[in-house]
Write an enzyme that holds these catalytic residues in place. Structure first.
Site, mmCIF file in Angstrom:
data_model
loop_
_atom_site.group_PDB
_atom_site.id
_atom_site.type_symbol
_atom_site.label_atom_id
_atom_site.label_comp_id
_atom_site.label_asym_id
_atom_site.label_seq_id
_atom_site.Cartn_x
_atom_site.Cartn_y
_atom_site.Cartn_z
ATOM 1 N N LYS A 1 -11.293 17.170 6.444
ATOM 2 C CA LYS A 1 -12.198 16.851 7.556
ATOM 3 C C LYS A 1 -12.548 18.188 8.215
ATOM 4 O O LYS A 1 -11.668 19.035 8.415
ATOM 5 C CB LYS A 1 -11.513 15.915 8.552
ATOM 6 C CG LYS A 1 -11.293 14.494 8.032
ATOM 7 C CD LYS A 1 -12.564 13.658 8.094
ATOM 8 C CE LYS A 1 -12.401 12.267 7.501
ATOM 9 N NZ LYS A 1 -11.708 11.351 8.392
ATOM 10 N N SER B 1 -18.132 10.740 6.991
ATOM 11 C CA SER B 1 -18.285 11.641 5.850
ATOM 12 C C SER B 1 -19.463 12.592 6.055
ATOM 13 O O SER B 1 -19.353 13.796 5.813
ATOM 14 C CB SER B 1 -18.490 10.849 4.555
ATOM 15 O OG SER B 1 -17.326 10.130 4.254
ATOM 16 N N HIS C 1 -16.181 3.527 8.765
ATOM 17 C CA HIS C 1 -15.789 3.959 7.418
ATOM 18 C C HIS C 1 -15.089 2.810 6.673
ATOM 19 O O HIS C 1 -15.437 2.475 5.541
ATOM 20 C CB HIS C 1 -14.860 5.173 7.529
ATOM 21 C CG HIS C 1 -14.108 5.495 6.282
ATOM 22 N ND1 HIS C 1 -14.646 6.261 5.279
ATOM 23 C CD2 HIS C 1 -12.872 5.126 5.864
ATOM 24 C CE1 HIS C 1 -13.759 6.351 4.302
ATOM 25 N NE2 HIS C 1 -12.677 5.673 4.625
ATOM 26 N N TYR D 1 -10.326 12.986 -6.079
ATOM 27 C CA TYR D 1 -10.837 14.234 -5.495
ATOM 28 C C TYR D 1 -10.092 14.540 -4.198
ATOM 29 O O TYR D 1 -9.685 13.636 -3.477
ATOM 30 C CB TYR D 1 -12.340 14.182 -5.240
ATOM 31 C CG TYR D 1 -12.856 12.992 -4.445
ATOM 32 C CD1 TYR D 1 -13.088 11.768 -5.068
ATOM 33 C CD2 TYR D 1 -13.150 13.100 -3.088
ATOM 34 C CE1 TYR D 1 -13.585 10.684 -4.357
ATOM 35 C CE2 TYR D 1 -13.653 12.017 -2.374
ATOM 36 C CZ TYR D 1 -13.863 10.814 -3.012
ATOM 37 O OH TYR D 1 -14.344 9.736 -2.310
ATOM 38 N N PRO D 2 -9.905 15.842 -3.944
ATOM 39 C CA PRO D 2 -9.307 16.232 -2.671
ATOM 40 C C PRO D 2 -10.380 16.402 -1.602
ATOM 41 O O PRO D 2 -11.542 16.686 -1.933
ATOM 42 C CB PRO D 2 -8.651 17.571 -3.003
ATOM 43 C CG PRO D 2 -9.484 18.148 -4.089
ATOM 44 C CD PRO D 2 -10.117 17.007 -4.831
ATOM 45 N N MET D 3 -10.020 16.210 -0.347
ATOM 46 C CA MET D 3 -11.003 16.412 0.729
ATOM 47 C C MET D 3 -10.358 16.889 2.030
ATOM 48 O O MET D 3 -9.159 16.756 2.235
ATOM 49 C CB MET D 3 -11.822 15.142 0.970
ATOM 50 C CG MET D 3 -11.066 13.980 1.531
ATOM 51 S SD MET D 3 -12.193 12.617 1.974
ATOM 52 C CE MET D 3 -12.843 13.178 3.540
ATOM 53 N N GLN E 1 -8.395 1.767 -3.357
ATOM 54 C CA GLN E 1 -8.367 3.159 -2.903
ATOM 55 C C GLN E 1 -6.932 3.527 -2.538
ATOM 56 O O GLN E 1 -6.173 2.710 -2.038
ATOM 57 C CB GLN E 1 -9.355 3.288 -1.733
ATOM 58 C CG GLN E 1 -8.905 4.064 -0.528
ATOM 59 C CD GLN E 1 -8.381 3.166 0.578
ATOM 60 O OE1 GLN E 1 -7.764 2.141 0.354
ATOM 61 N NE2 GLN E 1 -8.602 3.590 1.805
ATOM 62 N N ARG F 1 0.817 -1.217 0.000
ATOM 63 C CA ARG F 1 0.000 0.000 0.000
ATOM 64 C C ARG F 1 0.852 1.269 0.000
ATOM 65 O O ARG F 1 0.486 2.266 -0.621
ATOM 66 C CB ARG F 1 -0.932 -0.018 1.201
ATOM 67 C CG ARG F 1 -1.809 -1.265 1.130
ATOM 68 C CD ARG F 1 -3.017 -1.199 1.958
ATOM 69 N NE ARG F 1 -3.774 0.008 1.771
ATOM 70 C CZ ARG F 1 -4.853 0.292 2.457
ATOM 71 N NH1 ARG F 1 -5.295 -0.557 3.346
ATOM 72 N NH2 ARG F 1 -5.502 1.416 2.249
HETATM 73 O O1 76R Z 1 -6.449 1.519 5.467
HETATM 74 C C1 76R Z 1 -7.368 0.711 5.685
HETATM 75 O O2 76R Z 1 -7.822 -0.113 4.886
HETATM 76 C C2 76R Z 1 -7.990 0.791 7.041
HETATM 77 C C3 76R Z 1 -9.312 1.411 7.016
HETATM 78 C C4 76R Z 1 -9.320 2.784 6.340
HETATM 79 C C5 76R Z 1 -8.725 3.965 6.816
HETATM 80 C C6 76R Z 1 -7.886 4.204 8.055
HETATM 81 C C7 76R Z 1 -9.986 3.097 5.096
HETATM 82 C C8 76R Z 1 -10.621 2.162 4.295
HETATM 83 N N1 76R Z 1 -9.871 4.446 4.853
HETATM 84 C C9 76R Z 1 -9.108 5.010 5.859
HETATM 85 C C10 76R Z 1 -8.725 6.337 5.983
HETATM 86 MN MN1 76R Z 1 -10.841 5.493 3.419
HETATM 87 N N2 76R Z 1 -11.773 6.513 1.937
HETATM 88 C C11 76R Z 1 -11.971 7.876 1.918
HETATM 89 C C12 76R Z 1 -12.907 8.185 0.881
HETATM 90 O O3 76R Z 1 -15.994 10.093 -0.286
HETATM 91 C C13 76R Z 1 -15.902 10.023 0.969
HETATM 92 O O4 76R Z 1 -16.907 10.131 1.717
HETATM 93 C C14 76R Z 1 -14.561 9.815 1.606
HETATM 94 C C15 76R Z 1 -13.456 9.556 0.606
HETATM 95 C C16 76R Z 1 -13.227 6.993 0.243
HETATM 96 C C17 76R Z 1 -14.162 6.794 -0.931
HETATM 97 C C18 76R Z 1 -12.518 5.949 0.929
HETATM 98 C C19 76R Z 1 -12.562 4.597 0.582
HETATM 99 N N3 76R Z 1 -10.154 7.248 4.197
HETATM 100 C C20 76R Z 1 -9.232 7.361 5.204
HETATM 101 C C21 76R Z 1 -8.894 8.764 5.363
HETATM 102 C C22 76R Z 1 -7.896 9.347 6.359
HETATM 103 C C23 76R Z 1 -8.702 9.797 7.544
HETATM 104 C C24 76R Z 1 -7.901 10.221 8.744
HETATM 105 O O5 76R Z 1 -6.743 9.803 8.908
HETATM 106 O O6 76R Z 1 -8.476 11.007 9.552
HETATM 107 C C25 76R Z 1 -9.657 9.471 4.451
HETATM 108 C C26 76R Z 1 -9.656 10.964 4.211
HETATM 109 C C27 76R Z 1 -10.452 8.507 3.729
HETATM 110 C C28 76R Z 1 -11.374 8.816 2.759
HETATM 111 N N4 76R Z 1 -11.505 3.717 2.624
HETATM 112 C C29 76R Z 1 -11.217 2.445 3.079
HETATM 113 C C30 76R Z 1 -12.094 3.573 1.373
HETATM 114 C C31 76R Z 1 -12.143 2.176 1.024
HETATM 115 C C32 76R Z 1 -12.680 1.624 -0.311
HETATM 116 C C33 76R Z 1 -11.595 1.474 2.085
HETATM 117 C C34 76R Z 1 -11.409 -0.035 2.199
HETATM 118 C C35 76R Z 1 -9.979 -0.331 1.772
HETATM 119 C C36 76R Z 1 -9.690 -1.766 1.503
HETATM 120 O O7 76R Z 1 -10.479 -2.628 1.882
HETATM 121 O O8 76R Z 1 -8.649 -2.002 0.879
#
Ligand code: 76R
Length: 251
Positions: A151, A225, A174, A147-149, A187, A133
């Site tokens: 919190k 979100s 999430h 897309y950028p985002m 992702q 990863r």
């Molecule tokens: O890394 C991991 O698989 C552990 C779980 C996980 C974390 C820590 C995870 C899983 N994400 C994490 C962190 Mn995510 N993610 C987004 C978006 O559109 C939106 O509403 C949000 C945009 C999507 C679509 C998405 C998809 N994720 C984060 C973080 C950092 C947050 C922080 O540190 O505060 C952001 C900003 C973020 C946003 N997330 C997953 C996904 C998907 C598909 C997974 C599953 C991954 C997998 O199974 O391989």
């Protein structure tokens, strides 16, 4: 003081978006266009075949909509390598009849929420799952969504003032939604705090663009979100191989 979660960083990322000025392109002579195409293909093959350095991954996409025509995504160990890639592209004739409409500089980031907030001991690159990863090989899927985002840091809802346990619980929910799309969407979360204007970049790779829509929609209802996410522009594209560029430019 509230504690920042530990993050682990991988390769740096550059999302480089260009829009071709078709009038300027058409104004070139056929010989100039041929030379420009040949040079652009050479540059892209050089970058995508990683001839600029030992490690990384790159891909080219054709974007839909008005926000740009081409998106280059580069992952490299250093910002210096990314900088060289953009400068080499800037020097091509194709770049001279193009405009950069957007770019995003960030670094692949894993937060340790997924590990229940536990510290990752030792070098994360010794762990094959983490290495895959942190040093992501861009999947060969046909579509990309970027897309950028941020919190939210509002007066009422402020992610950064939540206690760690609450953030971890929200990130668990999430991740649960995300994992249900794991077979269809890869992702890549890149952190951009201190590097660019948003806090994260979200880059999704998949063969079915409807999976992007359904995943992002489902996440909108999830508290992490629904309450805390703010989004920038969305970019969606289809994979383009450098050898397809001559056809693309002569449509
Ligand atoms: O890394 C991991 O698989 C552990 C779980 C996980 C974390 C820590 C995870 C899983 N994400 C994490 C962190 Mn995510 N993610 C987004 C978006 O559109 C939106 O509403 C949000 C945009 C999507 C679509 C998405 C998809 N994720 C984060 C973080 C950092 C947050 C922080 O540190 O505060 C952001 C900003 C973020 C946003 N997330 C997953 C996904 C998907 C598909 C997974 C599953 C991954 C997998 O199974 O391989």
């Amino acid at each position: 003081m509230n504690q920042a979660p530990e993050t682990i960083e991988g390769w740096y990322a550059l999302h480089d978006i260009r829009q071709v000025d078709w009038a300027a392109w058409e104004a070139l002579s056929p010989q100039q266009r041929d030379a420009a195409v040949e040079e652009a293909v050479r540059h892209l093959e050089w970058a995508l075949n990683l001839q600029d350095g030992p490690e990384g991954s790159s891909a080219l996409y054709s974007l839909l909509g008005h926000k740009g025509d081409l998106m280059l995504l580069h992952l490299r160990p250093t910002l210096k390598e990314l900088n060289r890639l953009e400068l080499e592209l800037d020097r091509t004739r194709l770049a001279q009849v193009s405009r950069r409409t957007y770019s995003f500089v960030s670094v692949i980031e894993l937060s340790t929420y997924g590990a229940g907030g536990q510290k990752v001991e030792g070098d994360p690159l010794d762990n094959p799952y983490l290495k895959k990863r942190l040093h992501l090989q861009i999947p060969g899927t046909s579509h990309v969504c970027f897309y950028p985002m941020n919190k939210r840091r509002g007066e009422r809802e402020n992610w950064y003032l939540l206690p760690p346990e609450e953030r971890a619980a929200l990130m668990r929910d999430h991740g649960e939604i995300g994992r249900r799309y794991g077979d269809r969407v890869t992702q890549m979360i890149t952190g951009a705090v201190g590097l660019d204007d948003w806090e994260w970049g979200v880059t999704l790779f998949g063969n079915d663009p409807l999976a992007f829509k359904k995943l992002v929609y489902e996440m909108r209802f999830d508290e992490a979100s629904a309450r805390y996410a703010e989004f920038g522009s969305f970019f969606v594209g289809v994979r383009l191989e450098p050898r397809e560029l001559p056809g693309y430019l002569s449509l």
